[in-house]
Design a protein around this motif. Structure first.
Motif, PDB file in Angstrom:
ATOM      1  N   THR A 187       0.822  -1.207   0.000  1.00  0.00           N
ATOM      2  CA  THR A 187       0.000   0.000   0.000  1.00  0.00           C
ATOM      3  C   THR A 187       0.860   1.263   0.000  1.00  0.00           C
ATOM      4  N   ASP A 218       7.321 -12.693   3.180  1.00  0.00           N
ATOM      5  CA  ASP A 218       6.621 -11.908   4.211  1.00  0.00           C
ATOM      6  C   ASP A 218       5.145 -11.806   3.866  1.00  0.00           C
ATOM      7  N   CYS A 252      -0.437 -11.580  -0.424  1.00  0.00           N
ATOM      8  CA  CYS A 252      -1.005 -11.896   0.896  1.00  0.00           C
ATOM      9  C   CYS A 252      -2.164 -12.884   0.765  1.00  0.00           C
ATOM     10  N   GLY A 305      -5.730  -4.008  -0.250  1.00  0.00           N
ATOM     11  CA  GLY A 305      -5.197  -2.641  -0.347  1.00  0.00           C
ATOM     12  C   GLY A 305      -6.216  -1.701  -0.982  1.00  0.00           C
ATOM     13  N   SER A 327      -6.833  -7.836   6.646  1.00  0.00           N
ATOM     14  CA  SER A 327      -5.392  -7.909   6.869  1.00  0.00           C
ATOM     15  C   SER A 327      -4.644  -7.023   5.875  1.00  0.00           C
ATOM     16  N   HIS A 381       3.819 -10.865  11.744  1.00  0.00           N
ATOM     17  CA  HIS A 381       4.513 -11.983  11.094  1.00  0.00           C
ATOM     18  C   HIS A 381       5.527 -12.645  12.018  1.00  0.00           C
TER      19      HIS A 381
HETATM   20  N1  NAD Z   1      -1.217  -7.819   7.289  1.00  0.00           N
HETATM   21  C1  NAD Z   1       0.073  -7.625   7.024  1.00  0.00           C
HETATM   22  O1  NAD Z   1       0.934  -7.804   7.874  1.00  0.00           O
HETATM   23  C2  NAD Z   1       0.460  -7.228   5.634  1.00  0.00           C
HETATM   24  C3  NAD Z   1       1.695  -7.638   5.101  1.00  0.00           C
HETATM   25  C4  NAD Z   1       2.029  -7.280   3.803  1.00  0.00           C
HETATM   26  C5  NAD Z   1       1.129  -6.506   3.055  1.00  0.00           C
HETATM   27  N2  NAD Z   1      -0.045  -6.090   3.633  1.00  0.00           N
HETATM   28  C6  NAD Z   1      -1.032  -5.276   2.919  1.00  0.00           C
HETATM   29  O2  NAD Z   1      -1.979  -6.187   2.344  1.00  0.00           O
HETATM   30  C7  NAD Z   1      -2.549  -5.590   1.164  1.00  0.00           C
HETATM   31  C8  NAD Z   1      -2.358  -6.547  -0.014  1.00  0.00           C
HETATM   32  O3  NAD Z   1      -0.971  -6.704  -0.271  1.00  0.00           O
HETATM   33  P1  NAD Z   1      -0.436  -7.673  -1.438  1.00  0.00           P
HETATM   34  O4  NAD Z   1       1.044  -7.621  -1.378  1.00  0.00           O
HETATM   35  O5  NAD Z   1      -1.147  -8.977  -1.390  1.00  0.00           O
HETATM   36  O6  NAD Z   1      -0.936  -6.837  -2.720  1.00  0.00           O
HETATM   37  P2  NAD Z   1      -1.178  -7.392  -4.215  1.00  0.00           P
HETATM   38  O7  NAD Z   1      -1.215  -6.174  -5.079  1.00  0.00           O
HETATM   39  O8  NAD Z   1      -0.204  -8.483  -4.526  1.00  0.00           O
HETATM   40  O9  NAD Z   1      -2.639  -8.064  -4.145  1.00  0.00           O
HETATM   41  C9  NAD Z   1      -3.826  -7.355  -3.944  1.00  0.00           C
HETATM   42  C10 NAD Z   1      -4.905  -8.100  -4.744  1.00  0.00           C
HETATM   43  O10 NAD Z   1      -6.181  -7.559  -4.403  1.00  0.00           O
HETATM   44  C11 NAD Z   1      -6.968  -7.532  -5.602  1.00  0.00           C
HETATM   45  N3  NAD Z   1      -8.085  -6.590  -5.428  1.00  0.00           N
HETATM   46  C12 NAD Z   1      -8.070  -5.230  -5.497  1.00  0.00           C
HETATM   47  N4  NAD Z   1      -9.309  -4.756  -5.292  1.00  0.00           N
HETATM   48  C13 NAD Z   1     -10.118  -5.819  -5.072  1.00  0.00           C
HETATM   49  C14 NAD Z   1     -11.517  -5.974  -4.797  1.00  0.00           C
HETATM   50  N5  NAD Z   1     -12.310  -4.920  -4.712  1.00  0.00           N
HETATM   51  N6  NAD Z   1     -12.003  -7.227  -4.626  1.00  0.00           N
HETATM   52  C15 NAD Z   1     -11.195  -8.326  -4.721  1.00  0.00           C
HETATM   53  N7  NAD Z   1      -9.873  -8.232  -4.994  1.00  0.00           N
HETATM   54  C16 NAD Z   1      -9.342  -7.001  -5.158  1.00  0.00           C
HETATM   55  C17 NAD Z   1      -5.958  -7.126  -6.673  1.00  0.00           C
HETATM   56  O11 NAD Z   1      -6.427  -7.460  -7.973  1.00  0.00           O
HETATM   57  C18 NAD Z   1      -4.741  -7.940  -6.264  1.00  0.00           C
HETATM   58  O12 NAD Z   1      -4.703  -9.216  -6.877  1.00  0.00           O
HETATM   59  C19 NAD Z   1      -1.858  -4.246   1.026  1.00  0.00           C
HETATM   60  O13 NAD Z   1      -2.619  -3.248   1.664  1.00  0.00           O
HETATM   61  C20 NAD Z   1      -0.547  -4.444   1.774  1.00  0.00           C
HETATM   62  O14 NAD Z   1       0.035  -3.224   2.179  1.00  0.00           O
HETATM   63  C21 NAD Z   1      -0.403  -6.464   4.890  1.00  0.00           C
END
Ligand code: NAD
Length: 453
Positions: A187, A218, A252, A305, A327, A381
């Motif tokens: 994000t 991660d 994630c 995100g 998450s 994590h």
């Molecule tokens: N909880 C944690 O500790 C942790 C760790 C790492 C990342 N994150 C956060 O988790 C989020 C996702 O990260 P990521 O690395 O998996 O990102 P990513 O870009 O790899 O995946 C996000 C996915 O969500 C999909 N998406 C977007 N809008 C959507 C909707 N309305 N409905 C369904 N799917 C939708 C996208 O197409 C994409 O495939 C971010 O906000 C990131 O910062 C959290």
């Protein structure tokens, strides 16, 4: 609260519990203070130190970097502002940065993710000014970021880009002194790329999230395991046999789906990207629109995100007793304003569980105020994956300290050499040897002449 010689002059922010889109989130906080730290309870320092030491056992790569940093002092005298989840793993990173000579100040990157004993140990045992209290209200959260900025950082280390956004909106006077920064999460990288595209970004930032040794492990394995950990600690429900909806099949989401499947859940994935949806199907999951599966879902967890992924029309369809959590980085993924509007009463049967009674008699459970459930209700994590993420942070801090003069304001990938070196060190720490190319294989892979024989 322990605020040292605090002199809070004024506060003006989003207000407690404010829930607005990141771009519109008011950050016009004026928090002028001479605070030396702000943590929940310094008497928790011994407990915090034990937890930091426990995590350190699983962080061999960071330990090797620390040993080198102590000798070479690559960050000598550098003022570093860290806005990170204040956890045991972050404490180990902070200790490495300090060992490298950095003058570090730390605040939280989420109001619910701070581990209070760890924050106490950072202040009392490591003399690292830390401003983070688990459960802090929005004003205090942004006030802490403002306090960390007050000392005029030369390097920023952000997780979600709240610190960098405040720097560019409210503390433009400090921008000339900043040489570079790093960013931890998906994000944050998206926000920074939007800033760079708009010409608003004023210093170079390395996107640690884009390193393979970060997001492959991660985001996938770390978020997968710790999100289930948060769900189970908060609710103590049996996951086996449940219909478990994962919204978003990115790094994630893949990890979350795999972990939930491993525990016996019937996993359904929702996506907006056709490639990711196809991948989820071929990985063995059912893919559906959220509105079509809402009435069957026992558990729904967002990791996109994105904003309002769980919206009013989904809330209207969820079955009685459904559990909803997030998450993804911000608490924008579930439309909590709509849920509040639909609720006639809210009770808290367990810590981190809000039971919303709706007008039609159904009860929907929201975990951890819709904030990162793995950090709010569990411990984030496991240290073994943060070892690689934070090795990237430490080595990228060293990289920008050495190379900032040749970088322009933009978002940079982690240099591939750093990525591979971290993977090599991690394998070594696991006692795993891998094959190397023979000279013949090197020649073969670099040539085009030989074909079908
Ligand atoms: N909880 C944690 O500790 C942790 C760790 C790492 C990342 N994150 C956060 O988790 C989020 C996702 O990260 P990521 O690395 O998996 O990102 P990513 O870009 O790899 O995946 C996000 C996915 O969500 C999909 N998406 C977007 N809008 C959507 C909707 N309305 N409905 C369904 N799917 C939708 C996208 O197409 C994409 O495939 C971010 O906000 C990131 O910062 C959290």
């Amino acid at each position: 609260m322990d605020i040292g010689a605090a002199a809070v002059v004024a506060l003006a922010g989003a207000g407690p519990g404010a829930d607005v889109a990141p771009a519109d989130r008011p950050i016009g906080v004026l928090w002028m203070t001479t605070m030396s730290h702000d943590v929940a309870d310094l008497s928790l320092a011994d407990e915090g130190q034990r937890l930091i030491d426990w995590a350190a056992q699983e962080m061999p790569v960071l330990r090797l970097i620390r040993e080198r940093f102590e000798k070479e002092l690559p960050l000598q005298g550098l003022r570093v502002a860290g806005c990170l989840h204040v956890t045991t793993e972050t404490a180990n990173l902070a200790i490495v940065l300090k060992a490298g000579g950095a003058d570090l100040r730390l605040c939280a990157s989420n109001p619910l993710s701070t581990q209070d004993p760890v924050a106490a140990a950072l202040v009392a045992r490591h003399d690292i000014p830390t401003f983070a209290v688990k459960g802090e209200e929005s004003d205090r959260y942004y006030g802490h970021i403002a306090t960390v900025l007050d000392f005029g950082p030369q390097l920023t280390m952000d997780d979600g880009a709240d610190l960098v956004a405040m720097l560019h909106k409210d503390r433009k006077d400090l921008l000339p002194g900043v040489m570079a920064g790093t960013e931890e999460t998906t994000t944050g990288v998206i926000r920074l790329k939007a800033m760079a595209k708009a010409g608003a970004l004023k210093f170079p930032i390395v996107a640690v999230n884009e390193a393979l040794t970060k997001h492959m492990f991660d985001n996938r394995y770390g978020t997968g395991q710790s999100t289930l950990d948060g769900l189970i600690r908060a609710t103590n429900i049996l996951v086996a046999g449940k219909t478990f909806v994962v919204c978003g099949y990115g790094w994630c989401g893949r990890g979350l789906a795999k972990t939930a499947h491993g525990l016996g859940a019937h996993v359904v994935v929702t996506e907006i990207d056709p490639l990711r949806a196809l991948e989820a199907i071929m990985d063995g999951y059912r893919v559906a629109r959220l509105e079509d599966v809402a009435h069957q879902a026992d558990i729904v967890i967002t990791v996109t995100g994105d904003i309002n992924v769980v919206d009013r029309h989904h809330l209207e369809k969820f079955k009685d007793g459904a559990i909803i959590a997030n998450s993804g980085h911000f608490n924008d993924e579930i439309n909590l304003a709509a849920l509040d509007d639909m609720s006639t009463a809210v009770t808290h049967p367990r810590p981190f569980v809000a039971a919303h009674k709706l007008g039609d008699g159904r009860v929907l459970h929201v975990l951890a105020e819709g904030r990162l459930v793995n950090l709010a209700a569990a411990e984030g994590h496991p240290a073994a994956v943060m070892d690689m993420s934070f090795a990237n942070q430490a080595l990228c801090a060293e990289f920008v300290a050495r190379n900032h003069a040749s970088l322009v304001p933009d978002v940079y990938d982690v240099p591939p050499d750093i990525d591979r070196e971290i993977a090599r060190l991690k394998l070594k720490s696991m006692g795993v040897a891998i094959d190397t190319l023979t000279p013949e294989q090197e020649r073969y892979l670099a040539s085009w002449e030989s074909g079908t024989t």
